[in-house]
Design a protein around this motif. Structure first.
Motif, PDB file in Angstrom:
ATOM      1  N   ALA A 192       5.388  -3.774   2.416  1.00  0.00           N
ATOM      2  CA  ALA A 192       6.342  -3.416   1.372  1.00  0.00           C
ATOM      3  C   ALA A 192       6.108  -1.977   0.914  1.00  0.00           C
ATOM      4  N   TYR A 193       4.830  -1.615   0.753  1.00  0.00           N
ATOM      5  CA  TYR A 193       4.536  -0.238   0.320  1.00  0.00           C
ATOM      6  C   TYR A 193       4.972   0.762   1.389  1.00  0.00           C
ATOM      7  N   GLN A 194       4.586   0.507   2.642  1.00  0.00           N
ATOM      8  CA  GLN A 194       4.907   1.438   3.727  1.00  0.00           C
ATOM      9  C   GLN A 194       6.422   1.584   3.904  1.00  0.00           C
ATOM     10  N   HIS A 195       7.127   0.485   3.764  1.00  0.00           N
ATOM     11  CA  HIS A 195       8.565   0.497   4.051  1.00  0.00           C
ATOM     12  C   HIS A 195       9.374   1.064   2.883  1.00  0.00           C
ATOM     13  N   PHE A 196       9.094   0.599   1.660  1.00  0.00           N
ATOM     14  CA  PHE A 196       9.935   0.968   0.524  1.00  0.00           C
ATOM     15  C   PHE A 196       9.424   2.187  -0.238  1.00  0.00           C
ATOM     16  N   ILE A 197       8.104   2.354  -0.326  1.00  0.00           N
ATOM     17  CA  ILE A 197       7.552   3.469  -1.094  1.00  0.00           C
ATOM     18  C   ILE A 197       7.329   4.685  -0.195  1.00  0.00           C
ATOM     19  N   ALA A 198       6.648   4.475   0.937  1.00  0.00           N
ATOM     20  CA  ALA A 198       6.427   5.589   1.864  1.00  0.00           C
ATOM     21  C   ALA A 198       7.694   5.936   2.641  1.00  0.00           C
ATOM     22  N   GLY A 199       8.631   4.978   2.712  1.00  0.00           N
ATOM     23  CA  GLY A 199       9.921   5.255   3.343  1.00  0.00           C
ATOM     24  C   GLY A 199       9.918   5.189   4.855  1.00  0.00           C
ATOM     25  N   LEU A 200       8.952   4.478   5.446  1.00  0.00           N
ATOM     26  CA  LEU A 200       8.887   4.371   6.904  1.00  0.00           C
ATOM     27  C   LEU A 200       9.811   3.260   7.401  1.00  0.00           C
ATOM     28  N   PRO A 201      10.464   3.481   8.545  1.00  0.00           N
ATOM     29  CA  PRO A 201      11.261   2.399   9.134  1.00  0.00           C
ATOM     30  C   PRO A 201      10.390   1.186   9.421  1.00  0.00           C
ATOM     31  N   LEU A 202      10.990   0.011   9.355  1.00  0.00           N
ATOM     32  CA  LEU A 202      10.224  -1.220   9.544  1.00  0.00           C
ATOM     33  C   LEU A 202       9.583  -1.268  10.924  1.00  0.00           C
ATOM     34  N   ASP A 203      10.266  -0.759  11.942  1.00  0.00           N
ATOM     35  CA  ASP A 203       9.682  -0.731  13.290  1.00  0.00           C
ATOM     36  C   ASP A 203       8.419   0.126  13.317  1.00  0.00           C
ATOM     37  N   THR A 204       8.419   1.237  12.592  1.00  0.00           N
ATOM     38  CA  THR A 204       7.241   2.112  12.539  1.00  0.00           C
ATOM     39  C   THR A 204       6.080   1.415  11.847  1.00  0.00           C
ATOM     40  N   ILE A 251       5.539  -1.801  11.685  1.00  0.00           N
ATOM     41  CA  ILE A 251       5.029  -2.826  12.611  1.00  0.00           C
ATOM     42  C   ILE A 251       4.156  -2.182  13.683  1.00  0.00           C
ATOM     43  N   GLY A 252       4.583  -1.007  14.186  1.00  0.00           N
ATOM     44  CA  GLY A 252       3.777  -0.293  15.179  1.00  0.00           C
ATOM     45  C   GLY A 252       2.441   0.156  14.626  1.00  0.00           C
ATOM     46  N   GLU A 253       2.409   0.588  13.374  1.00  0.00           N
ATOM     47  CA  GLU A 253       1.146   0.982  12.744  1.00  0.00           C
ATOM     48  C   GLU A 253       0.198  -0.201  12.653  1.00  0.00           C
ATOM     49  N   PHE A 254       0.731  -1.351  12.249  1.00  0.00           N
ATOM     50  CA  PHE A 254      -0.110  -2.538  12.117  1.00  0.00           C
ATOM     51  C   PHE A 254      -0.765  -2.898  13.460  1.00  0.00           C
ATOM     52  N   GLU A 255       0.015  -2.791  14.518  1.00  0.00           N
ATOM     53  CA  GLU A 255      -0.527  -3.162  15.830  1.00  0.00           C
ATOM     54  C   GLU A 255      -1.521  -2.121  16.322  1.00  0.00           C
ATOM     55  N   PHE A 256      -1.245  -0.820  16.066  1.00  0.00           N
ATOM     56  CA  PHE A 256      -2.114   0.244  16.568  1.00  0.00           C
ATOM     57  C   PHE A 256      -3.453   0.281  15.823  1.00  0.00           C
ATOM     58  N   TYR A 257      -3.402   0.211  14.510  1.00  0.00           N
ATOM     59  CA  TYR A 257      -4.625   0.384  13.719  1.00  0.00           C
ATOM     60  C   TYR A 257      -5.402  -0.905  13.510  1.00  0.00           C
ATOM     61  N   TRP A 258      -4.691  -2.043  13.403  1.00  0.00           N
ATOM     62  CA  TRP A 258      -5.370  -3.286  13.052  1.00  0.00           C
ATOM     63  C   TRP A 258      -5.210  -4.388  14.096  1.00  0.00           C
ATOM     64  N   ASN A 259      -4.559  -4.024  15.216  1.00  0.00           N
ATOM     65  CA  ASN A 259      -4.359  -5.006  16.280  1.00  0.00           C
ATOM     66  C   ASN A 259      -3.660  -6.264  15.758  1.00  0.00           C
ATOM     67  N   LEU A 260      -2.718  -6.051  14.851  1.00  0.00           N
ATOM     68  CA  LEU A 260      -1.980  -7.144  14.239  1.00  0.00           C
ATOM     69  C   LEU A 260      -0.556  -7.135  14.777  1.00  0.00           C
ATOM     70  N   THR A 261      -0.255  -8.137  15.588  1.00  0.00           N
ATOM     71  CA  THR A 261       1.080  -8.233  16.166  1.00  0.00           C
ATOM     72  C   THR A 261       2.015  -8.940  15.195  1.00  0.00           C
TER      73      THR A 261
END
Length: 264
Positions: A1-13, A15-25
């Motif tokens: 919620a923070y990344q998408h609404f506050i930081a303004g990142l697209p939801l796909d981005t 999701i990609g961050e979660f997988e890259f940094y935390w290996n969370l699919t």
């Protein structure tokens, strides 16, 4: 919620961050359901913030256009809410800040929806911008610059009185009287002049002087002087809308009422 609404990142981005940094699919549909669930879980907190607004001493309000209707910001010392996808009308305002119940000071622009509060301060920045616009459109008409300089001097004097902590409320009220006289002096000629405006700029000048006199008549020009806990502008609420306005320009807005409510 923070990344998408506050930081303004697209939801796909996100999701990609979660997988890259935390290996969370995370599938996009899962992320969407999680955000919807958060919106439901946080509804009591939103209602609590609205209640805090209703009992605040000062509330600042402003709105701007959105992909769906408008986005509205309300701020007080202890609460801030931004409502997306709402209509700018009395019905919406009654849900968020009822005129009959709110006993504080509402600081806003001069839109008709904000009229009728028991105590209000209309934004001096809006009035000064209109006066500045006149001088830019017609620099060959010195009366516009004289009018602007008079308004600036009156506003600066009002701020100085409000910031003088030696004065009591009665003292500040006494100091407001010369400001009222100064307003009458700088608007008087155009206000009583029944000559038809020669062009659109002169018509704007005519409307501005009548707006100022009307606000003076309902005691919404110098509330910030008598009650210094309120500011003379609603710039703080305009700043709250800066990011939503950028999102509107770049097309990062909601397309459905449900999405706007979730963002709220």
């Amino acid at each position: 919620a923070y990344q998408h609404f506050i930081a303004g990142l697209p939801l796909d981005t996100v999701i990609g961050e979660f997988e890259f940094y935390w290996n969370l699919t995370l599938r996009k549909s899962q992320a969407d359901r999680m955000l919807n669930r958060l919106a439901q879980d946080w509804l009591p907190e939103f209602d609590a913030l609205c209640q805090l607004l209703a009992v605040s001493a000062v509330v600042y309000a402003d709105e701007t256009s959105w992909s769906i209707n408008s986005v509205w910001a309300f701020l007080s010392q202890r609460a801030r809410i931004t409502v997306f996808g709402c209509r700018k009308d009395g019905e919406t305002l009654a849900v968020l800040l009822k005129k009959d119940h709110f006993q504080g000071i509402l600081v806003s622009d001069d839109a008709s929806v904000y009229q009728g509060f028991s105590r209000a301060q209309k934004c001096w920045a809006h009035l000064l911008r209109k006066a500045i616009r006149l001088t830019l459109l017609k620099p060959d008409r010195p009366k516009y610059r004289t009018f602007l300089e008079s308004l600036l001097e009156i506003y600066r004097e009002g701020k100085a009185i409000a910031e003088d902590r030696r004065l009591s409320e009665a003292g500040r009220r006494a100091r407001v009287k010369p400001l009222i006289e100064a307003i009458c002096d700088c608007t008087g000629d155009r206000f009583v002049d029944e000559t038809k405006p020669i062009d659109d700029v002169e018509k704007d000048f005519f409307n501005l002087t009548h707006e100022i006199v009307r606000l003076l008549g309902v005691d919404e020009l110098f509330t910030f002087v008598i009650h210094p806990e309120a500011e003379g502008t609603n710039n703080i609420s305009e700043r709250q809308l800066r990011d939503p306005a950028k999102d509107r320009v770049t097309g990062q807005t909601n397309k459905t009422a449900r999405g706007a409510r979730r963002r709220t």
